[in-house]
Design a protein around this motif. Structure first.
Motif, PDB file in Angstrom:
ATOM      1  N   VAL A 165       0.845  -1.197   0.000  1.00 46.69           N
ATOM      2  CA  VAL A 165       0.000   0.000   0.000  1.00 46.69           C
ATOM      3  C   VAL A 165       0.880   1.246   0.000  1.00 46.69           C
ATOM      4  O   VAL A 165       0.661   2.189  -0.768  1.00 46.69           O
ATOM      5  CB  VAL A 165      -0.938  -0.009   1.226  1.00 46.69           C
ATOM      6  N   LEU A 166       1.905   1.244   0.844  1.00 45.31           N
ATOM      7  CA  LEU A 166       2.764   2.417   0.943  1.00 45.31           C
ATOM      8  C   LEU A 166       3.492   2.685  -0.366  1.00 45.31           C
ATOM      9  O   LEU A 166       3.610   3.826  -0.801  1.00 45.31           O
ATOM     10  CB  LEU A 166       3.785   2.221   2.065  1.00 45.31           C
ATOM     11  N   ILE A 167       3.970   1.624  -0.993  1.00 46.26           N
ATOM     12  CA  ILE A 167       4.773   1.832  -2.191  1.00 46.26           C
ATOM     13  C   ILE A 167       3.892   2.348  -3.327  1.00 46.26           C
ATOM     14  O   ILE A 167       4.273   3.250  -4.081  1.00 46.26           O
ATOM     15  CB  ILE A 167       5.528   0.534  -2.575  1.00 46.26           C
ATOM     16  N   LEU A 168       2.666   1.829  -3.424  1.00 46.69           N
ATOM     17  CA  LEU A 168       1.753   2.321  -4.453  1.00 46.69           C
ATOM     18  C   LEU A 168       1.378   3.772  -4.171  1.00 46.69           C
ATOM     19  O   LEU A 168       1.354   4.616  -5.082  1.00 46.69           O
ATOM     20  CB  LEU A 168       0.496   1.441  -4.500  1.00 46.69           C
ATOM     21  N   GLY A 169       1.115   4.048  -2.890  1.00 45.04           N
ATOM     22  CA  GLY A 169       0.734   5.411  -2.509  1.00 45.04           C
ATOM     23  C   GLY A 169       1.845   6.397  -2.823  1.00 45.04           C
ATOM     24  O   GLY A 169       1.615   7.461  -3.411  1.00 45.04           O
ATOM     25  N   ALA A 170       3.071   6.029  -2.443  1.00 46.89           N
ATOM     26  CA  ALA A 170       4.192   6.937  -2.650  1.00 46.89           C
ATOM     27  C   ALA A 170       4.439   7.151  -4.128  1.00 46.89           C
ATOM     28  O   ALA A 170       4.750   8.262  -4.576  1.00 46.89           O
ATOM     29  CB  ALA A 170       5.442   6.365  -1.977  1.00 46.89           C
ATOM     30  N   ASN A 171       4.260   6.111  -4.906  1.00 41.75           N
ATOM     31  CA  ASN A 171       4.462   6.226  -6.348  1.00 41.75           C
ATOM     32  C   ASN A 171       3.424   7.156  -6.963  1.00 41.75           C
ATOM     33  O   ASN A 171       3.730   8.003  -7.795  1.00 41.75           O
ATOM     34  CB  ASN A 171       4.384   4.840  -6.978  1.00 41.75           C
ATOM     35  N   LYS A 172       2.206   7.005  -6.506  1.00 39.81           N
ATOM     36  CA  LYS A 172       1.110   7.850  -6.964  1.00 39.81           C
ATOM     37  C   LYS A 172       1.453   9.312  -6.662  1.00 39.81           C
ATOM     38  O   LYS A 172       1.302  10.199  -7.500  1.00 39.81           O
ATOM     39  CB  LYS A 172      -0.161   7.422  -6.218  1.00 39.81           C
ATOM     40  N   LEU A 173       1.931   9.532  -5.446  1.00 39.99           N
ATOM     41  CA  LEU A 173       2.284  10.871  -5.003  1.00 39.99           C
ATOM     42  C   LEU A 173       3.375  11.443  -5.898  1.00 39.99           C
ATOM     43  O   LEU A 173       3.329  12.604  -6.320  1.00 39.99           O
ATOM     44  CB  LEU A 173       2.771  10.794  -3.555  1.00 39.99           C
ATOM     45  N   ALA A 174       4.345  10.583  -6.221  1.00 38.30           N
ATOM     46  CA  ALA A 174       5.442  11.020  -7.080  1.00 38.30           C
ATOM     47  C   ALA A 174       4.910  11.446  -8.444  1.00 38.30           C
ATOM     48  O   ALA A 174       5.300  12.476  -8.990  1.00 38.30           O
ATOM     49  CB  ALA A 174       6.465   9.908  -7.233  1.00 38.30           C
ATOM     50  N   HIS A 175       3.974  10.668  -8.965  1.00 38.70           N
ATOM     51  CA  HIS A 175       3.386  11.025 -10.262  1.00 38.70           C
ATOM     52  C   HIS A 175       2.688  12.367 -10.175  1.00 38.70           C
ATOM     53  O   HIS A 175       2.796  13.196 -11.071  1.00 38.70           O
ATOM     54  CB  HIS A 175       2.384   9.947 -10.702  1.00 38.70           C
ATOM     55  N   THR A 176       1.972  12.559  -9.063  1.00 41.23           N
ATOM     56  CA  THR A 176       1.253  13.815  -8.900  1.00 41.23           C
ATOM     57  C   THR A 176       2.214  15.004  -8.960  1.00 41.23           C
ATOM     58  O   THR A 176       1.888  16.062  -9.465  1.00 41.23           O
ATOM     59  CB  THR A 176       0.520  13.818  -7.541  1.00 41.23           C
ATOM     60  N   PHE A 177       3.412  14.811  -8.415  1.00 49.72           N
ATOM     61  CA  PHE A 177       4.382  15.898  -8.436  1.00 49.72           C
ATOM     62  C   PHE A 177       5.231  15.887  -9.698  1.00 49.72           C
ATOM     63  O   PHE A 177       6.255  16.540  -9.769  1.00 49.72           O
ATOM     64  CB  PHE A 177       5.274  15.838  -7.199  1.00 49.72           C
ATOM     65  N   GLY A 178       4.830  15.089 -10.665  1.00 49.88           N
ATOM     66  CA  GLY A 178       5.508  15.120 -11.945  1.00 49.88           C
ATOM     67  C   GLY A 178       6.800  14.339 -12.009  1.00 49.88           C
ATOM     68  O   GLY A 178       7.600  14.517 -12.914  1.00 49.88           O
ATOM     69  N   GLU A 179       7.023  13.461 -11.035  1.00 45.44           N
ATOM     70  CA  GLU A 179       8.234  12.644 -11.078  1.00 45.44           C
ATOM     71  C   GLU A 179       7.941  11.296 -11.727  1.00 45.44           C
ATOM     72  O   GLU A 179       6.780  10.879 -11.823  1.00 45.44           O
ATOM     73  CB  GLU A 179       8.766  12.410  -9.663  1.00 45.44           C
ATOM     74  N   ALA A 180       9.003  10.626 -12.119  1.00 45.16           N
ATOM     75  CA  ALA A 180       8.820   9.348 -12.805  1.00 45.16           C
ATOM     76  C   ALA A 180       8.392   8.236 -11.853  1.00 45.16           C
ATOM     77  O   ALA A 180       7.648   7.342 -12.231  1.00 45.16           O
ATOM     78  CB  ALA A 180      10.106   8.948 -13.507  1.00 45.16           C
ATOM     79  N   GLY A 181       8.860   8.321 -10.595  1.00 46.41           N
ATOM     80  CA  GLY A 181       8.538   7.242  -9.664  1.00 46.41           C
ATOM     81  C   GLY A 181       9.265   5.967 -10.044  1.00 46.41           C
ATOM     82  O   GLY A 181      10.291   6.012 -10.729  1.00 46.41           O
ATOM     83  N   ILE A 182       8.752   4.810  -9.605  1.00 46.35           N
ATOM     84  CA  ILE A 182       9.444   3.571  -9.931  1.00 46.35           C
ATOM     85  C   ILE A 182       8.900   2.913 -11.182  1.00 46.35           C
ATOM     86  O   ILE A 182       9.524   2.074 -11.772  1.00 46.35           O
ATOM     87  CB  ILE A 182       9.384   2.547  -8.783  1.00 46.35           C
TER      88      ILE A 182
END
Lengths: 336, 554
Positions: free
Chosen positions: A313-330
């Motif tokens: 859950v945390l990893i999906l959430g953090a990735n989502k957050l990264a996308h929201t801020f325009g980052e590539a994420g994992i």
């Protein structure tokens, strides 16, 4: 991060295996390459992947199936097939168990300490190392800070005990001077500090390497241009270095957050007696003690599964957050 | 473990083999008590059957007379020197290959293929005894092998390392040996018939015999002190708690890195509770109920005193100390709690002329009758994998051979190997391992002795006078000795909930000793221990309390 892949085409790979460049996407469809041809063309690559894939399958994916015992009253002498199914009882039992709740809250607490006090340090180290001018000095410094990574926790903790323990160097010196000994290693209140200090000493240099690689990829002409425009050291750090590192920082942060409940095992099991279970029991030691040692395999597995779910859950959430801020994420959804 | 007869058993033997915690580390887990409800046998049901079983007939081994006689109460016979060995079997026991799972508490030895002593042992056995030897964490290995369902023929079952659900596990996977061993049937295996009835009780679960017991010392933990150090403060023996406190404070000298006590808080607390006059676990009261040490005011007072010791700074200041015995010998730690009086010998490995004293429990204050806790008496038993009668008889012959008493050729072969190859005889005729013996034997011997053993004797080659001293101290201890009221009876709940409940409790106790928790938190911890299993265990044990149980004056 941009990833280069082999072209999915029948283009003959260079015989020496040199990297090929993705051809421009022209949008037109090529005739599909037969499966067998692709297999033949890529056989070396595929062969090289076999051990890795087999390893993953055997030691990561197959054991995942064993998680079914979290829903059983598993008894080793009965085996998985004959053990009784109990549904979610083990999970319900976990939340009635003060020891589990203690381990869970300790884990979160220690993870927060690690995130705040450990995570930035490799970055600072990398920037410091990068600013060293002498190549020899750099290599020497690098080796010194990352060598402790190769020491086992037993050694690291023995070393800390020799230095800071009740009968260690510092406390012996204090006693000689007539002062009281300071319980660095046995005070549960300062345990998070001790844990982070050990972690920094052991692993900060190792974690620095990824940042160093990212730093090396920054175009030096940017620095030259900025310097020519009169930007000082700090402005260059703020406006060039950090933005360039941002994708890597975000990536590592996401990975760390996904793994946040794995604060460590050996480090805690080795120091559990010194500060007590109240301060040092974490989810992994709980799983070991209640599952393997205490024979509560199912309860231990339930705790482990619970930990894995939270991580997901945390990893999906953090990735989502990264996308929201325009980052590539994992990972990214493929643009359709 | 043929402990007392084995001069080279390492200090690690304490850690695994004996119930209480010998390294200041709580035994096991912290966990939630319950691991489900799947026990095959109803609570207490098995215990009732156990009481009805006919024990194997006891027939003493007629060997050389000891220099210091033993007694039925458990006093160990002592030998100043090795008697001339006699044979106790007529034919080699094995026909083929036998596999076994055991644990070593000594330096790991070379494997069978590179181990000449092991090969010669196999030759004497007439087959191949292929042992898988676990070094650490036996319960985890035991559980994984069990889960794999590929069991060895023999699988040592320790009574106190917290292996859970013993009864249903035995019924499901192991051979019921009752027809082969109950009553006079055992006489076919004379070395097994020479094991005492008290020892056999350990191997009885659900009214069936599951293996030959492995006798160890009948004594429980004692405190050993460095004699030279304690002589400076008037000796280790004390007559009150206040005197003990005074002496440890005087011995303690942190500025010189000298500390009075080993940081094994649970063990020291055990010693202190004896000075307050309570048993280590269950005590029978006159109205037929059981009381546990944890529930008594005496335990609370003992805990309070132990935490006072901690506050006085007389414990070694780090919780993990791997070399405490070496520190005792070199004079930087004054006292250590060991698994029994026979452990005097372990210091000679570190310093051949080491001198230690054994503390005899004393009254903490006037009006208290101090007691001494006798030990469990065995290190469990070794059940056999289910097999046909021929195989079972072969395994029984093997265990009979391996359980040969002190003073037999089999015992000598098992513990010292072959003369000239593995050992030489000293001027007094005692076997002394040579270089190859020292490499090959201790690791294998320890594994053999933890899964098969005769009744123990005191025999310290080269330290004949110490045999006398230990024998004397044992007499004093036995005079005030008590066994747990539940010794020899069995509780399913105890194997299931006991280990986790107790270790969670001990976690709290250590917190209290070290000042991380207050003494007032003890009551809540006791309540939790009762809820997590204590009360269920009590109920089961009360149901099978023997008629003639010795009533504890509490």
């Amino acid at each position: 991060m941009p990833v280069t892949t082999r072209p999915p085409s029948g283009l003959a790979a260079p015989p020496d295996g040199a990297p090929t460049v993705r051809p421009a996407q022209d949008g037109t469809s090529r005739p599909p390459v037969p499966w067998r041809t692709r297999l033949r063309n890529d056989r070396q690559m595929l062969l090289m992947m076999v051990p890795g894939v087999a390893f993953l399958l055997l030691f990561f994916y197959v054991p995942i199936l064993g998680n079914v015992i979290a829903f059983q009253d598993y008894q080793p002498y009965l085996g998985i097939r004959e053990s009784e199914w109990v549904g979610l009882d083990n999970f319900i039992g976990l939340f009635d168990d003060p020891d589990f709740l203690n381990a869970f809250s300790n884990t979160l607490y220690l993870a927060a300490w690690q995130l705040v006090f450990f995570f930035p340090i490799p970055l600072l180290l990398a920037v410091a190392v990068d600013s060293l001018v002498s190549g020899r000095m750099r290599r020497w410094f690098q080796s010194v800070v990352y060598l402790p990574h190769f020491l086992s926790w037993v050694l690291v903790i023995a070393l800390f005990q020799q230095l800071l323990g009740g009968a260690g160097l510092v406390n012996n010196a204090l006693r000689h001077l007539g002062a009281d000994a300071i319980p660095f290693m046995t005070n549960p209140d300062t345990f998070p500090l001790l844990v982070v200090a050990q972690l920094v000493w052991k692993d900060a240099g190792w974690a620095m390497i990824i940042f160093l690689a990212a730093l090396a990829s920054i175009d030096t002409s940017l620095y030259e241009a900025a310097a020519a425009d009169g930007a000082g050291r700090w402005r260059r750090l703020w406006h060039i270095t950090l933005p360039a590192l941002r994708p890597v920082i975000v990536l590592l942060l996401i990975l760390r957050i996904g793994d946040i409940l794995s604060v460590g095992f050996e480090q805690f099991i080795l120091q559990r007696d010194a500060v007590g279970a109240q301060a040092a029991e974490v989810l992994d030691t709980f799983t070991y003690y209640s599952g393997v040692v205490g024979g509560g395999w199912s309860v231990g597995t339930a705790a482990g599964l619970f930990k894995g779910l939270i991580g997901l859950v945390l990893i999906l959430g953090a990735n989502k957050l990264a996308h929201t801020f325009g980052e590539a994420g994992i990972y990214q959804k493929r643009a359709s | 473990m043929s402990s007392s007869t084995n001069p080279h058993l390492s200090r690690r033997s304490l850690l695994g083999a004996f119930g209480l915690i010998t390294a200041g580390v709580s035994l096991a887990s912290c966990g939630s008590g319950s691991s489900g409800t799947g026990a095959a046998v109803g609570a207490g049901e098995g215990a009732a059957k156990s009481a009805a079983l006919k024990l194997p007939t006891y027939k003493e081994f007629a060997g050389a007379a000891p220099d210091f006689p033993g007694s039925a109460e458990g006093l160990q016979a002592g030998y100043r020197k090795m008697p001339t060995p006699v044979a106790s079997t007529t034919a080699p026991p094995l026909k083929g290959r036998v596999t076994a799972l055991s644990q070593t508490f000594d330096t790991v030895a070379p494997g069978m293929k590179d181990n000449a002593y092991w090969q010669r042992l196999n030759a004497a056995l007439g087959g191949e005894l292929d042992m898988q030897i676990v070094i650490d964490d036996y319960p985890a290995k035991h559980a994984t092998i069990l889960a794999s369902d590929d069991l060895p023929d023999l699988m040592w079952l320790p009574p106190n390392q917290g292996i859970p659900n013993v009864a249903p596990m035995l019924e499901a996977k192991f051979q019921d040996l009752t027809p082969y061993l109950s009553g006079d049937a055992v006489l076919e295996y004379p070395n097994l018939a020479a094991l005492k009835p008290e020892s056999w009780k350990t191997a009885i679960v659900n009214g069936k015999i599951w293996g030959a017991p492995i006798p160890s010392t009948p004594f429980g933990q004692v405190m050993h002190g460095n004699k030279t150090m304690w002589d400076q403060v008037g000796g280790l023996q004390c007559s009150s708690g206040a005197e003990f406190m005074e002496k440890v404070k005087e011995l303690n000298d942190p500025a010189r890195n000298v500390f009075a006590l080993q940081p094994a808080y649970i063990n020291v607390l055990h010693m202190v509770s004896q000075w307050f006059g309570v048993l280590v676990n269950w005590m029978a009261t006159s109205d037929g109920t059981l009381v546990h040490r944890f529930e008594t005011d005496q335990f609370k007072a003992a805990l309070d005193f132990t935490s006072q010791l901690f506050r006085a700074g007389v414990f070694y200041p780090d919780a993990n100390v791997p070399d405490i015995s070496a520190r005792l010998v070199n004079g930087t730690v004054a006292a250590e709690v060991n698994s029994g009086p026979h452990d005097s010998r372990k210091y000679w490995d570190l310093k051949p002329d080491a001198q230690t004293e054994i503390l005899v429990p004393f009254a903490f204050e006037a009006g208290i009758t101090p007691i001494y806790n006798m030990g469990y008496g065995t290190v469990g038993f070794t059940p056999f994998k289910k097999a046909d009668e021929g195989k079972i008889r072969e395994l029984l012959s093997l265990v009979n051979w391996l359980s040969a008493p002190f003073g037999t050729t089999e015992f000598l072969q098992k513990n010292y190997g072959t003369e000239g190859e593995d050992y030489t005889l000293d001027s007094e005729g005692n076997p002394v391992l040579n270089k190859s013996g020292l490499t090959n034997i201790p690791g294998v011997r320890s594994a053999l002795n933890i899964m098969t053993s005769p009744e123990n004797v005191l025999f310290f080659p080269g330290h004949a006078d110490d045999v006398e001293y230990v024998h004397q101290q044992e007499q004093k201890l036995i005079a005030m000795g008590w066994r747990s009221a539940t010794a020899g009876t069995f509780s399913d709940a105890n194997t299931k909930y006991g280990p986790t409940a107790t270790s969670a409790f001990y976690d709290k106790v250590v917190d209290i000793v070290t000042g991380r928790a207050k003494l007032s938190e003890l009551d809540a911890a006791v309540a939790r221990w009762k809820k997590d299993g204590g009360d269920r265990i009590r109920k089961e044990y009360e149901a099978v309390l023997p008629e003639d149980v010795r009533i504890f004056p509490i």
